[in-house]
Enzyme design. Structure first.
Site, PDB file in Angstrom:
ATOM      1  N   SER A 158     -70.233  37.048   7.707  1.00 57.14           N
ATOM      2  CA  SER A 158     -70.684  36.633   6.350  1.00 57.14           C
ATOM      3  C   SER A 158     -72.090  36.547   6.075  1.00 57.14           C
ATOM      4  O   SER A 158     -72.498  36.889   4.997  1.00 57.14           O
ATOM      5  CB  SER A 158     -69.902  35.351   6.140  1.00 57.14           C
ATOM      6  N   SER A 214     -68.434  28.927  11.985  1.00 56.60           N
ATOM      7  CA  SER A 214     -67.661  29.872  12.808  1.00 56.60           C
ATOM      8  C   SER A 214     -67.198  28.923  14.023  1.00 56.60           C
ATOM      9  O   SER A 214     -68.169  28.451  14.585  1.00 56.60           O
ATOM     10  CB  SER A 214     -68.507  30.807  13.096  1.00 56.60           C
ATOM     11  N   ILE A 215     -66.040  29.031  14.353  1.00 57.31           N
ATOM     12  CA  ILE A 215     -65.576  28.540  15.832  1.00 57.31           C
ATOM     13  C   ILE A 215     -66.272  29.235  16.771  1.00 57.31           C
ATOM     14  O   ILE A 215     -66.349  28.770  18.043  1.00 57.31           O
ATOM     15  CB  ILE A 215     -64.116  28.316  15.995  1.00 57.31           C
ATOM     16  N   ASP A 216     -66.816  30.523  16.693  1.00 54.25           N
ATOM     17  CA  ASP A 216     -66.955  31.258  17.718  1.00 54.25           C
ATOM     18  C   ASP A 216     -68.513  30.927  18.482  1.00 54.25           C
ATOM     19  O   ASP A 216     -68.883  31.248  19.705  1.00 54.25           O
ATOM     20  CB  ASP A 216     -66.996  32.913  17.350  1.00 54.25           C
ATOM     21  N   GLY A 274     -62.824  33.890  19.960  1.00 56.10           N
ATOM     22  CA  GLY A 274     -64.227  34.198  20.150  1.00 56.10           C
ATOM     23  C   GLY A 274     -64.726  35.291  19.801  1.00 56.10           C
ATOM     24  O   GLY A 274     -65.958  35.651  19.852  1.00 56.10           O
ATOM     25  N   ARG A 328     -48.230  31.571  34.302  1.00 55.29           N
ATOM     26  CA  ARG A 328     -47.998  31.620  32.822  1.00 55.29           C
ATOM     27  C   ARG A 328     -49.240  31.859  32.068  1.00 55.29           C
ATOM     28  O   ARG A 328     -50.277  31.883  32.487  1.00 55.29           O
ATOM     29  CB  ARG A 328     -47.175  30.221  32.377  1.00 55.29           C
ATOM     30  N   HIS A 344     -54.648  30.255  16.702  1.00 54.69           N
ATOM     31  CA  HIS A 344     -55.059  29.419  15.575  1.00 54.69           C
ATOM     32  C   HIS A 344     -55.080  27.990  15.736  1.00 54.69           C
ATOM     33  O   HIS A 344     -55.492  27.326  14.908  1.00 54.69           O
ATOM     34  CB  HIS A 344     -54.505  29.692  14.194  1.00 54.69           C
ATOM     35  N   ARG A 367     -58.413  26.646  16.032  1.00 53.64           N
ATOM     36  CA  ARG A 367     -59.268  26.852  14.875  1.00 53.64           C
ATOM     37  C   ARG A 367     -59.199  25.807  13.762  1.00 53.64           C
ATOM     38  O   ARG A 367     -60.130  25.282  13.199  1.00 53.64           O
ATOM     39  CB  ARG A 367     -59.091  28.087  14.080  1.00 53.64           C
TER      40      ARG A 367
END
Ligand code: F6P
Length: 422
Positions: A162, A205-207, A250, A334, A340, A343
């Protein structure tokens, strides 16, 4: 009087609403007219196709809970584009033409419209990954829409994609204005008045994947979600003495995986910037985990970033790690893909403080913006809110991808964190 619009773009992140709130309120304090753009850049391209006078009159007043009665914009965005509560003078819908927001993406907002937004998850003004804005025609339409609404300052809250978009828009602006003038879409006077678009970026951003800032808005909350999820997984892992491979988000950035790994005491972590260099890496991983088990550990946690790959750039997938742990170490394994869950939800305290402080700084940066100053991205460095050149930050962030593609791991790591090099 300056007119400022704020939009959120790319993947939603906790704290985006707090950012919009801060920008709107700080803008109003400075005496500006404030707008939000719904649906990110897509809304900028769509603009306000419906004129205020075309809105149909309200058929009836919708009954909504007391808690949202004061907040017309939230009400309208949440409850659809239909009936809108008339919450009295000054609400966003009223100023934007009344009863519904259909066909209207650039909405005038006031103080009350962003009340209570601090603790809300996601982004209430909507976001999108706009294909239209990636085209020159789309950006020309977006520029035209801004000028039509008389907007001369833009604040974009989003991730690296963005903000790259914001940087392109900034660079193209003079040529876009010129094209609109030549086509007769805007007058000479408008071309002169809007020759300079003030633009500022907030990193949402979560990243945590943007260079030149220590933290992006939303990353602390996502990290918290991951930690809580791993705490929960630990119950089963310990009880059954199992191994879990946890995939986290990420994109091309390993920050969430790396710091979640530290917070959770993980046994092994896979991140894109620095893959395991053991040859083969499967031996390296099994040696480390085998040792932990020998030392008496009952559980095993492996965290894999969604963008992880080996030293030859071949993707490393959670299911494959599971196969290796099962077949080579005999571990009952596992896979958990957090998706999400990590997030969304209410922002943690830091994701309210950071966007608030940065939102205020964004307004200051816009106030001081001239054709000679660079467009700024607001960041944080060693606990100080800072301004950096948007263009430089975008360039440096692109350089990380280039370093990864060139398999220059030291460079990739030191671009992400300059202290790594020391
Ligand atoms: O950029 C944020 C992010 O959550 C990434 O971590 C992830 O790769 C991507 O967005 C997921 O996007 P979407 O929600 O469009 O599936």
């Amino acid at each position: 009087r300056m007119r400022l619009a704020v939009l959120t773009s790319g993947g939603d992140s906790a704290g985006m609403n707090a950012a919009v709130r801060a920008v709107v309120k700080a803008g109003i304090v400075k005496g500006w007219e404030t707008y939000v753009v719904r649906e990110g850049y897509e809304g900028l391209v769509r603009g306000n196709s419906v004129k205020i006078s075309q809105h149909s009159p309200t058929k009836s007043v919708t009954t909504v809970p007391k808690s949202v009665q004061h907040n017309a914009l939230v009400h309208n965005l949440r409850f659809g584009d239909g009936e809108l509560l008339r919450s009295g003078e000054g609400d966003a819908a009223e100023r934007s033409g009344g009863k519904n927001l259909k066909g209207r993406y650039i909405i005038r907002v006031g103080w009350d419209d962003v009340r209570g937004w601090m603790g809300e998850g996601g982004t209430l003004i909507g976001t999108a990954r706009s294909a239209a804005f990636r085209t020159p025609e789309g950006r020309l339409t977006a520029a035209h829409n801004l000028i039509k609404e008389g907007i001369d300052a833009l604040c974009v809250c989003g991730g690296d994609g963005s903000l790259t978009g914001a940087d392109v828009f900034r660079a193209e602006w003079p040529s876009l204005v010129d094209q609109l003038r030549t086509k007769g879409e805007i007058t000479e006077a408008q071309a002169t008045a809007y020759a300079h678009l003030k633009i500022v970026g907030l990193v949402g951003s979560i990243d945590n994947d943007m260079c030149m800032t220590d933290m992006t808005i939303g990353a602390p909350t996502a990290l918290q979600r991951i930690c809580e999820a791993i705490d929960n997984i630990n119950s089963t892992a310990s009880s059954h003495s199992r191994a879990f491979v946890v995939e986290v988000m990420g994109r091309h950035c390993g920050w969430l995986a790396l710091v979640a790994g530290v917070s959770a005491g993980a046994d092994f972590i896979f991140i894109p910037e620095r893959p395991p260099l053991g040859d083969p890496w499967e031996d390296e991983m099994c040696d480390a985990i085998g040792l932990h088990r020998k030392e008496g550990k009952r559980k095993t946690i492996v965290i894999v970033a969604e963008g992880a790959h080996d030293a030859a750039l071949k993707p490393i997938k959670a299911e494959y790690i599971k196969t290796v742990l099962t077949e080579r170490l005999g571990l009952d394994t596992r896979v958990t893909q957090l998706g999400h869950v990590q997030r969304g939800g209410r922002p943690c305290a830091w994701d309210r403080i950071l966007p608030t402080l940065q939102g205020v700084e964004a307004i200051k940066a816009l106030m001081e913006s001239t054709p000679e100053t660079p467009s700024y991205m607001i960041g944080i460095n060693q606990n100080k809110v800072i301004r950096v050149s948007l263009q430089e930050a975008v360039k440096m962030t692109k350089a990380v991808t280039t370093a990864i593609e060139a398999r220059d791991w030291d460079k990739a790591m030191s671009l992400r964190d300059p202290e790594f090099a020391e």
